[in-house]
Design a protein around this motif. Sequence first.
Motif, PDB file in Angstrom:
ATOM      1  N   GLU A 187     -30.602 -18.717   5.531  1.00 12.85           N
ATOM      2  CA  GLU A 187     -30.578 -19.029   4.102  1.00 12.85           C
ATOM      3  C   GLU A 187     -31.499 -20.220   3.872  1.00 12.85           C
ATOM      4  O   GLU A 187     -31.736 -21.014   4.781  1.00 12.85           O
ATOM      5  CB  GLU A 187     -29.173 -19.413   3.635  1.00 12.85           C
ATOM      6  N   GLY A 188     -32.004 -20.344   2.634  1.00 11.29           N
ATOM      7  CA  GLY A 188     -32.630 -21.590   2.229  1.00 11.29           C
ATOM      8  C   GLY A 188     -31.506 -22.547   1.886  1.00 11.29           C
ATOM      9  O   GLY A 188     -31.123 -23.427   2.651  1.00 11.29           O
ATOM     10  N   LYS A 189     -30.951 -22.358   0.708  1.00 12.40           N
ATOM     11  CA  LYS A 189     -29.687 -22.988   0.347  1.00 12.40           C
ATOM     12  C   LYS A 189     -28.962 -21.999  -0.532  1.00 12.40           C
ATOM     13  O   LYS A 189     -29.454 -21.607  -1.583  1.00 12.40           O
ATOM     14  CB  LYS A 189     -29.889 -24.324  -0.371  1.00 12.40           C
ATOM     15  N   SER A 190     -27.789 -21.582  -0.118  1.00 20.16           N
ATOM     16  CA  SER A 190     -27.074 -20.497  -0.770  1.00 20.16           C
ATOM     17  C   SER A 190     -26.382 -20.963  -2.041  1.00 20.16           C
ATOM     18  O   SER A 190     -25.473 -21.802  -1.997  1.00 20.16           O
ATOM     19  CB  SER A 190     -26.037 -19.900   0.179  1.00 20.16           C
ATOM     20  N   ILE A 191     -26.811 -20.419  -3.180  1.00 23.71           N
ATOM     21  CA  ILE A 191     -26.126 -20.709  -4.438  1.00 23.71           C
ATOM     22  C   ILE A 191     -24.716 -20.135  -4.410  1.00 23.71           C
ATOM     23  O   ILE A 191     -23.774 -20.734  -4.930  1.00 23.71           O
ATOM     24  CB  ILE A 191     -26.917 -20.128  -5.627  1.00 23.71           C
ATOM     25  N   ALA A 192     -24.555 -18.970  -3.784  1.00 21.27           N
ATOM     26  CA  ALA A 192     -23.240 -18.332  -3.736  1.00 21.27           C
ATOM     27  C   ALA A 192     -22.214 -19.227  -3.046  1.00 21.27           C
ATOM     28  O   ALA A 192     -21.047 -19.287  -3.460  1.00 21.27           O
ATOM     29  CB  ALA A 192     -23.340 -16.983  -3.025  1.00 21.27           C
ATOM     30  N   ILE A 193     -22.618 -19.930  -1.985  1.00 22.31           N
ATOM     31  CA  ILE A 193     -21.695 -20.853  -1.321  1.00 22.31           C
ATOM     32  C   ILE A 193     -21.300 -21.988  -2.265  1.00 22.31           C
ATOM     33  O   ILE A 193     -20.128 -22.353  -2.370  1.00 22.31           O
ATOM     34  CB  ILE A 193     -22.319 -21.410  -0.026  1.00 22.31           C
ATOM     35  N   ASP A 194     -22.287 -22.556  -2.961  1.00 23.20           N
ATOM     36  CA  ASP A 194     -21.975 -23.624  -3.924  1.00 23.20           C
ATOM     37  C   ASP A 194     -21.008 -23.130  -4.990  1.00 23.20           C
ATOM     38  O   ASP A 194     -20.096 -23.854  -5.410  1.00 23.20           O
ATOM     39  CB  ASP A 194     -23.261 -24.129  -4.592  1.00 23.20           C
ATOM     40  N   GLU A 195     -21.192 -21.900  -5.447  1.00 22.63           N
ATOM     41  CA  GLU A 195     -20.314 -21.353  -6.479  1.00 22.63           C
ATOM     42  C   GLU A 195     -18.904 -21.121  -5.944  1.00 22.63           C
ATOM     43  O   GLU A 195     -17.915 -21.381  -6.640  1.00 22.63           O
ATOM     44  CB  GLU A 195     -20.918 -20.054  -7.021  1.00 22.63           C
ATOM     45  N   ALA A 196     -18.798 -20.644  -4.699  1.00 25.13           N
ATOM     46  CA  ALA A 196     -17.481 -20.468  -4.080  1.00 25.13           C
ATOM     47  C   ALA A 196     -16.785 -21.812  -3.903  1.00 25.13           C
ATOM     48  O   ALA A 196     -15.557 -21.919  -4.053  1.00 25.13           O
ATOM     49  CB  ALA A 196     -17.628 -19.752  -2.739  1.00 25.13           C
ATOM     50  N   LYS A 197     -17.553 -22.854  -3.593  1.00 29.35           N
ATOM     51  CA  LYS A 197     -16.984 -24.196  -3.480  1.00 29.35           C
ATOM     52  C   LYS A 197     -16.429 -24.667  -4.826  1.00 29.35           C
ATOM     53  O   LYS A 197     -15.332 -25.229  -4.889  1.00 29.35           O
ATOM     54  CB  LYS A 197     -18.054 -25.175  -2.975  1.00 29.35           C
ATOM     55  N   ILE A 198     -17.198 -24.437  -5.887  1.00 30.31           N
ATOM     56  CA  ILE A 198     -16.752 -24.833  -7.225  1.00 30.31           C
ATOM     57  C   ILE A 198     -15.451 -24.134  -7.601  1.00 30.31           C
ATOM     58  O   ILE A 198     -14.574 -24.714  -8.260  1.00 30.31           O
ATOM     59  CB  ILE A 198     -17.864 -24.536  -8.262  1.00 30.31           C
ATOM     60  N   LEU A 199     -15.289 -22.889  -7.144  1.00 28.70           N
ATOM     61  CA  LEU A 199     -14.067 -22.129  -7.429  1.00 28.70           C
ATOM     62  C   LEU A 199     -12.987 -22.357  -6.368  1.00 28.70           C
ATOM     63  O   LEU A 199     -11.973 -21.654  -6.355  1.00 28.70           O
ATOM     64  CB  LEU A 199     -14.411 -20.642  -7.566  1.00 28.70           C
ATOM     65  N   HIS A 200     -13.215 -23.337  -5.489  1.00 24.94           N
ATOM     66  CA  HIS A 200     -12.214 -23.806  -4.517  1.00 24.94           C
ATOM     67  C   HIS A 200     -11.710 -22.695  -3.604  1.00 24.94           C
ATOM     68  O   HIS A 200     -10.510 -22.580  -3.339  1.00 24.94           O
ATOM     69  CB  HIS A 200     -11.021 -24.462  -5.249  1.00 24.94           C
ATOM     70  N   LYS A 201     -12.650 -21.916  -3.100  1.00 24.97           N
ATOM     71  CA  LYS A 201     -12.296 -20.846  -2.167  1.00 24.97           C
ATOM     72  C   LYS A 201     -12.396 -21.339  -0.724  1.00 24.97           C
ATOM     73  O   LYS A 201     -13.340 -22.065  -0.380  1.00 24.97           O
ATOM     74  CB  LYS A 201     -13.266 -19.658  -2.328  1.00 24.97           C
ATOM     75  N   PRO A 202     -11.467 -20.954   0.145  1.00 21.79           N
ATOM     76  CA  PRO A 202     -11.661 -21.189   1.578  1.00 21.79           C
ATOM     77  C   PRO A 202     -12.899 -20.412   2.035  1.00 21.79           C
ATOM     78  O   PRO A 202     -13.010 -19.211   1.748  1.00 21.79           O
ATOM     79  CB  PRO A 202     -10.390 -20.611   2.209  1.00 21.79           C
ATOM     80  N   LYS A 214     -18.834 -26.380 -15.096  1.00 20.32           N
ATOM     81  CA  LYS A 214     -18.287 -26.016 -16.411  1.00 20.32           C
ATOM     82  C   LYS A 214     -18.602 -24.563 -16.748  1.00 20.32           C
ATOM     83  O   LYS A 214     -17.722 -23.786 -17.149  1.00 20.32           O
ATOM     84  CB  LYS A 214     -18.868 -26.943 -17.487  1.00 20.32           C
ATOM     85  N   ILE A 215     -19.869 -24.170 -16.560  1.00 21.14           N
ATOM     86  CA  ILE A 215     -20.276 -22.797 -16.870  1.00 21.14           C
ATOM     87  C   ILE A 215     -19.572 -21.811 -15.940  1.00 21.14           C
ATOM     88  O   ILE A 215     -19.049 -20.775 -16.377  1.00 21.14           O
ATOM     89  CB  ILE A 215     -21.806 -22.653 -16.759  1.00 21.14           C
ATOM     90  N   ILE A 216     -19.548 -22.134 -14.635  1.00 17.00           N
ATOM     91  CA  ILE A 216     -18.965 -21.222 -13.651  1.00 17.00           C
ATOM     92  C   ILE A 216     -17.471 -21.034 -13.895  1.00 17.00           C
ATOM     93  O   ILE A 216     -16.961 -19.902 -13.864  1.00 17.00           O
ATOM     94  CB  ILE A 216     -19.250 -21.729 -12.223  1.00 17.00           C
ATOM     95  N   LEU A 275      -8.567 -27.172   3.178  1.00 19.84           N
ATOM     96  CA  LEU A 275      -9.938 -26.915   2.708  1.00 19.84           C
ATOM     97  C   LEU A 275      -9.978 -26.856   1.183  1.00 19.84           C
ATOM     98  O   LEU A 275     -10.870 -27.442   0.547  1.00 19.84           O
ATOM     99  CB  LEU A 275     -10.457 -25.593   3.285  1.00 19.84           C
ATOM    100  N   VAL A 276      -9.021 -26.138   0.600  1.00 21.00           N
ATOM    101  CA  VAL A 276      -8.969 -25.990  -0.858  1.00 21.00           C
ATOM    102  C   VAL A 276      -8.761 -27.345  -1.528  1.00 21.00           C
ATOM    103  O   VAL A 276      -9.417 -27.672  -2.522  1.00 21.00           O
ATOM    104  CB  VAL A 276      -7.845 -25.004  -1.258  1.00 21.00           C
ATOM    105  N   GLU A 277      -7.855 -28.147  -0.975  1.00 22.03           N
ATOM    106  CA  GLU A 277      -7.581 -29.469  -1.547  1.00 22.03           C
ATOM    107  C   GLU A 277      -8.817 -30.362  -1.481  1.00 22.03           C
ATOM    108  O   GLU A 277      -9.142 -31.075  -2.448  1.00 22.03           O
ATOM    109  CB  GLU A 277      -6.417 -30.125  -0.803  1.00 22.03           C
ATOM    110  N   ASN A 278      -9.519 -30.324  -0.358  1.00 21.16           N
ATOM    111  CA  ASN A 278     -10.731 -31.141  -0.224  1.00 21.16           C
ATOM    112  C   ASN A 278     -11.805 -30.716  -1.223  1.00 21.16           C
ATOM    113  O   ASN A 278     -12.509 -31.556  -1.791  1.00 21.16           O
ATOM    114  CB  ASN A 278     -11.275 -31.044   1.198  1.00 21.16           C
ATOM    115  N   LEU A 279     -11.935 -29.403  -1.436  1.00 21.03           N
ATOM    116  CA  LEU A 279     -12.906 -28.909  -2.411  1.00 21.03           C
ATOM    117  C   LEU A 279     -12.553 -29.363  -3.828  1.00 21.03           C
ATOM    118  O   LEU A 279     -13.439 -29.658  -4.636  1.00 21.03           O
ATOM    119  CB  LEU A 279     -12.986 -27.384  -2.345  1.00 21.03           C
ATOM    120  N   SER A 280     -11.269 -29.426  -4.122  1.00 23.17           N
ATOM    121  CA  SER A 280     -10.837 -29.832  -5.467  1.00 23.17           C
ATOM    122  C   SER A 280     -11.193 -31.287  -5.758  1.00 23.17           C
ATOM    123  O   SER A 280     -11.294 -31.693  -6.912  1.00 23.17           O
ATOM    124  CB  SER A 280      -9.331 -29.618  -5.632  1.00 23.17           C
TER     125      SER A 280
END
Length: 396
Positions: free
Chosen positions: A313-328, A208-210, A374-379
């Motif tokens: 990486e430990g666990k990348s927050i940036a990857i999680d954020e890109a996933k939330i924004l449905h980026k390949p 929601k915030i992102i 990929l985008v559809e699966n993320l959605s």
Amino acid sequence: MKKNLLFVMPSLSAGGGEKSLVNLLSQIDYSLYDVDLFLFSKTGVFINSIPREVNILDLPDDYKVFTRELKISIKNYLKNGQINLAYSRLMFSVKNRMVKSKAISEQYTWKYQSMSFEILEKEYDVAIGYLEKSSIYFVADKVNAKKKIGWIHTNYSNSGMDCNFDNPYFEKLDYIVTVSEECVKSLKENFPHLKNKIRVIYNVVSPKIINNLANKEIQDNFKYDMGYTNIITVARLSYEKGIDIAIKSCRSLINKGYKIRWYVLGDGSEREKLESLIEGNDLKHNFKLLGIKENPYPYIKKADIYVQPSRYEGKSIAIDEAKILHKPIVVTNFETAKDQINDGENGTIVDMTEEGISDGIEMLIKNIDFKNNLVENLSKEKLGTEEEINKLYQIV
């Protein structure tokens, strides 16, 4: 009655651990907890994102002097008859210059830095060193608390840290929290006798915030180039983030005839080196270091592809954020990559080489059906982790 919590952090500069703390603090129930925050430096791009309920503690005067330029700092201490502090400040500087590894230098200089801190007067129910090294050492040495927690945001085995140095500090902790199963495994390998203290709490991310922030206008008149494949990476400019590999991958793609614009949001110690590499590969118009952005999400949302070229990486927050924004997403095969990406389903994992990265990007450019899948699966994927705050409540 409310519980008193203390979080300790070096600063709120633009890093994954810092962003993780801000996200976590935004989820805390302040009707149940009073929260203090101790920062070694009241600076950083996230300083204005701290919830108003959080009380940021003042820095002690001796430490303020310690952080000044060497000659000024020593002169001040000697003027006040603080011979021990003058010696500690000198040795802190000498040790930093002698030890080439940044990870180890922060460990080995703690005993000198710690001389500028008194033990905090307030007693806490729980004190949390929210980043490896100094934050944890401070909680162990300088805080009275019924319970002490240390937070590790990286894969310990790849961090360059000396586990023999950390061991006595970790033994003082009630819990050692880390951010992924792979990081748990690494800690148990390095500290097998402390395995019962280790817990995993994933980074808190809020879709929601992102998404709200991603819909805001970009403030600096930045626009992506039409007719180009626009790639975004969010990372510190440091060796472990692999930006040098990304630059070479960009050159490779252009050599194959692709029209590429690659943008990196972040700053760090390797900026000058990376700028030289960009210039040496004649990429000034294709690979751009945009610096730190307080709100990176509009940049991510409007990009065509997100790439994380990290060495570890430990666990990348940036990857999680890109996933939330449905980026390949293209990520290198660092040890914890599979904690976040299912290869071929919600992203693609490639070899940690310039060829691996460029091949992954080329596949997304050429295979539109794969990219759209990929985008559809993320959605369809559940991506929020706000409930992770409950794991903290349990151990608190």
